[in-house]
Design an enzyme around this catalytic site. Sequence first.
Site, mmCIF file in Angstrom:
data_model
loop_
_atom_site.group_PDB
_atom_site.id
_atom_site.type_symbol
_atom_site.label_atom_id
_atom_site.label_comp_id
_atom_site.label_asym_id
_atom_site.label_seq_id
_atom_site.Cartn_x
_atom_site.Cartn_y
_atom_site.Cartn_z
ATOM 1 N N SER A 663 1.994 3.644 -0.281
ATOM 2 C CA SER A 663 1.204 3.221 -1.445
ATOM 3 C C SER A 663 0.239 2.081 -1.080
ATOM 4 O O SER A 663 -0.602 2.258 -0.214
ATOM 5 C CB SER A 663 2.187 2.813 -2.558
ATOM 6 O OG SER A 663 1.519 2.603 -3.744
ATOM 7 N N ASP A 754 2.466 13.480 -6.800
ATOM 8 C CA ASP A 754 2.215 12.061 -7.024
ATOM 9 C C ASP A 754 1.101 11.878 -8.069
ATOM 10 O O ASP A 754 -0.008 12.375 -7.892
ATOM 11 C CB ASP A 754 1.790 11.432 -5.680
ATOM 12 C CG ASP A 754 1.685 9.919 -5.726
ATOM 13 O OD1 ASP A 754 1.679 9.346 -6.831
ATOM 14 O OD2 ASP A 754 1.610 9.321 -4.636
ATOM 15 N N HIS A 786 5.538 9.956 -6.268
ATOM 16 C CA HIS A 786 5.005 8.834 -5.492
ATOM 17 C C HIS A 786 5.966 8.312 -4.427
ATOM 18 O O HIS A 786 5.596 8.210 -3.264
ATOM 19 C CB HIS A 786 4.529 7.727 -6.441
ATOM 20 C CG HIS A 786 3.734 6.668 -5.754
ATOM 21 N ND1 HIS A 786 2.670 6.950 -4.910
ATOM 22 C CD2 HIS A 786 3.858 5.315 -5.739
ATOM 23 C CE1 HIS A 786 2.169 5.816 -4.436
ATOM 24 N NE2 HIS A 786 2.876 4.811 -4.916
#
Length: 810
Positions: A663, A754, A786
């Site tokens: 991320s 995601d 995610h």
Amino acid sequence: MSSISSFSSVLSFVLVFSSLVLTLQVHSHSSLHKTLPAVLAMDSSKAGSVKEFRAGLDEDTEEEYASQSKLLQEFTSISSIDKAWVFKSKSGIGSQAMFSISQPNLLANKKRKYMLSSSISKVSNNNVNFQWAPFPVEMTGVSITIPSPSGSKLLVIRNPENESPTQFEIWSSSQLEKEFQIPQSTHGSVYADGWFEGISWNSDESLVTYVAEEPSPCKPTFNYQGYKKGVTKDKECTSWKGQGDWEEEWGEFYAGKRQPAPFVININSGKVHAVRGIEKSLSVGQVVWAPPVEGIDQYLVFVGWSANPRKLGIKYCQNRPCALYAVKVPLYKSEAAESDLKSLEELNAVNLTQSISSAFVPRFSPDGKLLVFLSAKASVDSGAHNATNSLHRIDWPADGKPSSSTKIIDVIPVVNCAEDGQFPGLYCSSFLSKPWLSDGCTMILSSYWHSCQVILSVNVLRGEVLRISPADSGFLWTVLTLDEDNVIVVCSSPVDVPNIKYGCLVDKANNTTGWHWLNVSSPIFKCSEKVRSLLSYVQFGILQIPVKDVSDCLKKGAAKAFEALFVSSKVNDAPAPLIVVLHGGPHDVSLSTFSKSLAFLSSIGFSLLIVNYRGSLGFGEEALQSLPGKVGSQDVNDVLTAIDHVLEKGLVDPSKIIVVGNSHGGFLTTHLIGQTPHKFVAAAALNPVCNLSSMVGITDIPDWCYVGSYGTNGKTIFTEAPTAEHLTRFYNKSPISHISKVKAPTIFLLGAQDLRVPVSNGLQYARALKERGVETKVILFPNDIHPIERPQSDFESFLNIGVWFKKYCK
Ligand SMILES: *[C@@H]1O[C@H](CO)[C@@H](O)[C@H](O)[C@H]1NC(C)=O
Ligand SMILES: *[C@@H]1O[C@H](CO)[C@@H](O)[C@H](O)[C@H]1NC(C)=O
Ligand SMILES: *[C@@H]1O[C@H](CO)[C@@H](O)[C@H](O)[C@H]1NC(C)=O
Ligand SMILES: *[C@@H]1O[C@H](CO)[C@@H](O)[C@H](O)[C@H]1NC(C)=O
Ligand SMILES: *[C@@H]1O[C@H](CO)[C@@H](O)[C@H](O)[C@H]1NC(C)=O
Ligand SMILES: *[C@@H]1O[C@H](CO)[C@@H](O)[C@H](O)[C@H]1NC(C)=O
């Protein structure tokens, strides 16, 4: 060949860096083995004459793949404790505990959940005895278990997998007492997500309130004559359902979940009531019963999140405005009771926290006089997705009739910048359901404190905060449950598998109280001899990294040193190759916890530098707020400073540095290989943010692209229709703007479902790298969101990361 065999010379490890660590200490294992255990010899049966290798690997790599996968499985199978409850023993002596445990089941690609009990007898302040049940029992299909306040009943909820009903079961100490099926027309699944989730027994144990998905809205029905008027229940094959209006969801993690709403079930009759008086636009969560008052109807207290102007992603984001509400509910004693409440007016929910932008996790003190809650107002008001939390209290009206003019009292305010060694602020997002000591006004909770998690006791009347876990232990402490005035916790470090500790409050003669921590041996975190032995060759310490350009810091708190965890895997006298590990968020933190995947990477011969760059949680509000507006520069430079720090100390080989992040950590990873292409020999990115200008249009948190790029101002600039100027700024802040310089072979692990950082971000970047002749590998997990954490996906990700890194870092 095999990475593992290189450990044979690990014996020469000495505590070289204990003197280099500025504050906390290095944990050494006294038991360095004298010889390498035989289990380290890996099975390396050749693939024979087969020319083609699976997983796109060459012959050598395939062997590495096979041997690493064996080791990774041993790490993967370690269990973890999710929850625990303590009950008074029927005999009156000691108490009994139940531990809810999970363990990944790779084959089924699910978590296996089971329950293990123990009886606890506290012999003295220096001695506690846990007598464990001989075997755990698997809890197949169980979503939630909640004991009643007296401990005489256990509610078990099983959520349906498809359109079938939700099952509620009431167990006594001997057997199943009652069983109810709640049809989809009443409500969908009960929320068990740890956020909207809230399940509460009332005091006489006749009613349970909980949060579940509202029933499906009616959809238009068509048949051969066209539209069918009115609601139809028939499932004829001569008609079909249209889609109806699109309803916005809460983004990442909540795909397909309907609006959370409160319900009450009468556990004697099984009758379920939807709670009335709540505005349609409110999503409801964390519902609890208010203290009962003789003679009047009861109140529920819950958290409400408004859907106006839209639902932005809420998972991992505490900056969504929310308030506590109280709503009156009938006693549901008889069928007629509900209609007794004549005026609907009277039923309207009361907003209890109008003067504050965020209020959640309501908890009543045992005497019912105080309502305590958390607030993320610093986060809501600044637009940062997480920030320093605060703790507040409402003195609950003695007549039991809440009003919106109730005064909110600050218990723990937001800490902007703490003096060295002092409480850095509250970083806690939930409480135990019963967090109270017997004085009725002291709560026990876990909170981040720099790179550690500590146990705090908070006196909510005096606002006094004490750290009760040992100072500077460097370990991660998590409170599981209380046993009267004793605390059951789990404790771990990057190189120590978790273990249970039992904390006793001891009165000292000189009018001070202190906590004494006892070790509890338990069968729960059992790991293989091989894992144990590999971990004994690894050491860890917490480094203080001074900020480089202090003159850039507008606030004092932003100029303070940040931290990095250094896990040292040393082979010979030469430093091991280094993996730089970067957390996401960015307003999150890498804690000094035991992580199976990182422990795996360190045990195959890598040192780890896990950087808590400024903006991380746990260091005070000023340090945290220094990042928004400077993403891609300040955070990138902090990571480079941390790398220089360990290079200067001679702890790592400068020609063998690798970087991995997920991320926002993937954003930093791809920034680093672009901005400093000669520094890194390989990289791995999990669902990385690569291009904010494309992310802004498709993510569930477009507001973050603004706050990250413009700072707190971004909160007001934010629009659903970005201008060309906005897009240019996003592009310039993104790793994509440095792509032409990248050299490092990079592996991408992407989750196709995601919604936070949609897969196109990573894919487009990976394709662009390939086009430029940079070695790339992409593994796409079709069903992951995610966090790529479903057992098989997590396993395959870290196996490939290990093999990729070994390949480029021999
Ligand atoms: C309750 O108060 C909060 C905080 O001011 C506010 O955001 C929210 O809109 C209010 N709720 C209602 C239903 O008015
Ligand atoms: C109280 O006694 C303990 C030893 O029992 C000692 O360590 C501590 O310093 C004393 N505290 C004060 C404030 O005197
Ligand atoms: C013990 O300490 C508390 C404050 O920590 C103080 O209020 C109290 O008076 C003290 N009691 C005695 C007996 O010294
Ligand atoms: C608990 O275990 C740790 C590590 O094994 C040891 O250092 C400590 O002294 C033990 N504590 C007690 C109270 O026995
Ligand atoms: C916010 O903090 C929580 C832990 O308290 C973490 O799980 C989450 O990822 C963080 N979110 C962001 C956006 O940093
Ligand atoms: C970055 O995002 C912009 C805006 O959506 C898009 O035009 C461009 O193609 C993207 N570039 C890459 C390589 O992802």
